[in-house]
Design a protein around this motif. Structure first.
Motif, short mmCIF file in Angstrom:
data_model
loop_
_atom_site.label_atom_id
_atom_site.label_comp_id
_atom_site.label_asym_id
_atom_site.label_seq_id
_atom_site.Cartn_x
_atom_site.Cartn_y
_atom_site.Cartn_z
N MET A 1 0.85 -1.17 0.00
CA MET A 1 0.00 0.00 0.00
C MET A 1 0.89 1.23 0.00
O MET A 1 1.99 1.22 0.57
N LYS A 2 0.42 2.29 -0.63
CA LYS A 2 1.18 3.53 -0.72
C LYS A 2 0.26 4.72 -0.51
O LYS A 2 -0.89 4.71 -0.93
N SER A 39 -3.00 4.08 -2.81
CA SER A 39 -2.92 3.13 -3.92
C SER A 39 -2.42 1.78 -3.41
O SER A 39 -1.85 1.69 -2.33
N ASP A 40 -2.66 0.78 -4.21
CA ASP A 40 -2.19 -0.58 -3.94
C ASP A 40 -2.65 -1.11 -2.58
O ASP A 40 -1.90 -1.79 -1.88
N THR A 76 -10.30 6.35 -2.19
CA THR A 76 -8.84 6.35 -2.20
C THR A 76 -8.26 7.72 -2.54
O THR A 76 -7.06 7.91 -2.51
#
Length: 165
Positions: A1-2, A39-40, A76
């Motif tokens: 995750m970012k 993201s991710d 997000t």
């Protein structure tokens, strides 16, 4: 995750998100919240919980200053100034409602701008991916959120930058 933020410029949070900004509350606190993107995120993520804090405040006031907490975020992308303009999450009480702050719990349940009193401070935005939503109400305390998150954190990510004194 970012986690990333367009509110960071040259390793510093932009002036508009703290004491050099122009969106001030009646008590002089900047209320324009920082934007960020996630993201991710891992599979199974249902919601996010977020903390923006200042650990450099510990020598100044004796504790980690909490500038923003929120939970049950399902998007997000969080736009600039979402603290005042978005019904998409629940906000908790910040350190502006504390022994060192003078706001009521309701007044402090929103973004509170960065305002280092002694030197440049580092501010960290931490995002937690959760496998559920949390049963918390507006004005919750950070310890209540952390307790509710136990056993539900799938991942976490941070973004940090300085704010000038």
């Amino acid at each position: 995750m970012k986690v990333t933020s367009t509110g960071i410029e040259n390793s510093f949070w932009a002036d508009r998100f703290g004491k050099f900004g122009s969106d001030l509350s009646a008590k002089g606190k900047n209320v324009r919240s920082v934007p960020f993107s996630i993201s991710d995120a891992p599979a199974g993520t249902v919601s996010y919980a977020v903390v923006l804090d200042d650990k450099d405040a510990i020598p100044v006031c004796g504790f980690n200053w909490i500038h923003w907490t929120l939970c049950n975020l399902t998007q997000t992308e969080v736009a600039e100034d979402a603290s005042r303009n978005s019904p998409d999450f629940i906000q908790g009480s910040t350190s502006f409602h504390s022994a060192a702050g003078d706001e009521t719990r309701a007044e402090a349940s929103c973004y509170g701008g960065m305002a280092p009193p002694d030197a440049d401070h580092e501010y960290t935005l931490t995002v937690y991916a959760l496998d559920c939503t949390l049963e918390l109400e507006e004005g919750f305390y950070l310890n209540e959120m952390l307790r509710a998150m136990r056993g539900h954190v799938l991942a976490h990510a941070r973004v940090s930058a300085m704010y000038r004194a």
